[in-house]
Design an enzyme around this catalytic site. Structure first.
Site, PDB file in Angstrom:
ATOM      1  N   ASP A  92       0.843  -1.198   0.000  1.00 10.73           N
ATOM      2  CA  ASP A  92       0.000   0.000   0.000  1.00 10.73           C
ATOM      3  C   ASP A  92       0.874   1.242   0.000  1.00 10.73           C
ATOM      4  O   ASP A  92       1.893   1.284   0.685  1.00 10.73           O
ATOM      5  CB  ASP A  92      -0.860   0.050   1.280  1.00 10.73           C
ATOM      6  CG  ASP A  92      -2.122  -0.806   1.170  1.00 10.73           C
ATOM      7  OD1 ASP A  92      -2.364  -1.393   0.111  1.00 10.73           O
ATOM      8  OD2 ASP A  92      -2.840  -0.855   2.170  1.00 10.73           O
TER       9      ASP A  92
ATOM     10  N   SER B  64       1.929   1.074  -7.283  1.00 10.71           N
ATOM     11  CA  SER B  64       1.953   0.087  -6.221  1.00 10.71           C
ATOM     12  C   SER B  64       1.318  -1.222  -6.657  1.00 10.71           C
ATOM     13  O   SER B  64       0.496  -1.257  -7.567  1.00 10.71           O
ATOM     14  CB  SER B  64       1.200   0.662  -5.018  1.00 10.71           C
ATOM     15  OG  SER B  64       0.969  -0.321  -4.057  1.00 10.71           O
ATOM     16  N   GLY B  65       1.670  -2.297  -5.958  1.00  8.47           N
ATOM     17  CA  GLY B  65       1.009  -3.587  -6.166  1.00  8.47           C
ATOM     18  C   GLY B  65      -0.153  -3.745  -5.197  1.00  8.47           C
ATOM     19  O   GLY B  65      -0.717  -4.824  -5.055  1.00  8.47           O
ATOM     20  N   ASP B  66      -0.514  -2.663  -4.504  1.00 11.93           N
ATOM     21  CA  ASP B  66      -1.631  -2.694  -3.561  1.00 11.93           C
ATOM     22  C   ASP B  66      -2.366  -1.359  -3.692  1.00 11.93           C
ATOM     23  O   ASP B  66      -2.156  -0.630  -4.654  1.00 11.93           O
ATOM     24  CB  ASP B  66      -1.086  -2.955  -2.147  1.00 11.93           C
ATOM     25  CG  ASP B  66      -2.083  -3.687  -1.261  1.00 11.93           C
ATOM     26  OD1 ASP B  66      -3.273  -3.362  -1.327  1.00 11.93           O
ATOM     27  OD2 ASP B  66      -1.666  -4.578  -0.498  1.00 11.93           O
ATOM     28  N   ASP B  67      -3.218  -0.993  -2.719  1.00 13.20           N
ATOM     29  CA  ASP B  67      -3.942   0.265  -2.842  1.00 13.20           C
ATOM     30  C   ASP B  67      -2.976   1.455  -2.843  1.00 13.20           C
ATOM     31  O   ASP B  67      -1.972   1.445  -2.132  1.00 13.20           O
ATOM     32  CB  ASP B  67      -4.904   0.438  -1.661  1.00 13.20           C
ATOM     33  CG  ASP B  67      -6.039  -0.583  -1.692  1.00 13.20           C
ATOM     34  OD1 ASP B  67      -6.376  -1.070  -2.789  1.00 13.20           O
ATOM     35  OD2 ASP B  67      -6.575  -0.882  -0.623  1.00 13.20           O
TER      36      ASP B  67
END
Ligand code: NAG
Ligand code: NAG
Length: 248
Positions: free
Chosen positions: A30, A49-52
């Site tokens: 995140d 990002s690989g998330d939020d």
């Protein structure tokens, strides 16, 4: 530069002009997570990002309930970036201490899974209340707007199954999407319908017909929305009349 920002129990914070470049396919990266924090302003940031990109949280299940520290009065503006697996702005899913009075303005999300996501779960308790999101531009996004009831994700087996979250007054307006793959998916929880949802001036292009929204346990109103929203937002609910923060 690779950084990871996570903060808890803070108040009166301004984060401005920050660039975060995390690996696009690495989970739990995140960008910025205000967690149980109040009076936070995040502006002029670019995040990959690989998330939020930004996720607002307030504790997980029984732990969040006992600590009971909400996140409130959060402003996120002029945020842009990309996340191939998650969302531009996420609220939850750990929100057991409550999240309220969040304003998101001028969000630009490209090549991403989702632009705006509100997520919670059975066992969370708490609330998500008075969320205003306006001025969203998105390009090549799979599911533009998603409300979801979690993936049965709990810290341990001791969570209270009867602890249902209350989700109310979510207003999303002035949204333009191109190259959108699917219609919005709005799924509340059985026994805890998401109330007072307002969608206004939303145009999502590129979705293959029939472009049907998926809605369950959600109630509200839609005004000037394309493609045609689900029944649950067309029944003359009063989401837009009671929307938090904007006139009309
Ligand atoms: C809703 O949140 C906005 C900030 O996003 C705030 O200005 C407004 O006063 C809140 N509305 C209510 C009814 O609390
Ligand atoms: C609808 O949203 C778009 C994109 O944010 C904006 O440019 C336009 O002015 C809005 N229209 C109205 C009538 O508010």
């Amino acid at each position: 530069m690779v950084t990871l920002d996570l903060f808890f129990f803070l108040s009166d914070v301004v984060i401005k002009g920050v660039t975060i470049l995390a690996p696009l396919h690495s989970p739990n990266t995140d960008g910025i997570d205000p967690d149980s924090s109040t009076n936070v302003c995040i502006e002029d940031c670019y995040i990959e990002s690989g998330d939020d990109l930004v996720a607002v949280k307030s504790g997980w299940d029984q732990f969040g309930t006992s600590v009971a520290r909400p996140s409130s009065n959060i402003v996120i503006r002029r945020l842009s970036g990309t996340t191939p697996t998650c969302s531009g702005v996420g609220i939850g899913s750990e929100m057991s201490g409550g999240v309220s009075d969040v304003l998101v303005e001028d969000l630009h999300v490209r090549d991403s899974a989702t632009a705006v996501r509100i997520k919670t779960d059975r066992g969370r308790g708490g609330y998500i209340l008075n969320i205003t999101i306006r001025g969203v531009a998105m390009e090549r996004v799979r599911v533009p707007i998603r409300f979801s009831r979690g993936a049965n994700d709990h810290p341990d087996g001791a969570y209270d199954r009867s602890a249902l979250p209350r989700v109310s007054r979510i207003e999303i307006s002035d949204v333009v999407g191109v190259g959108v793959e699917k219609a919005p998916v709005l799924e509340g929880l059985e026994g805890a319908r998401f109330e007072g949802v307002c969608m206004r001036n939303v145009s999502l292009r590129g979705i293959s017909p029939p472009a049907e929204w998926r809605c369950e346990y959600v109630a509200g109103e839609a005004v000037d929305v394309f493609p045609t929203p689900c029944e649950a937002l067309r029944r003359g609910g009063s989401g837009c009349a009671r929307g938090g923060g904007t006139p009309g």
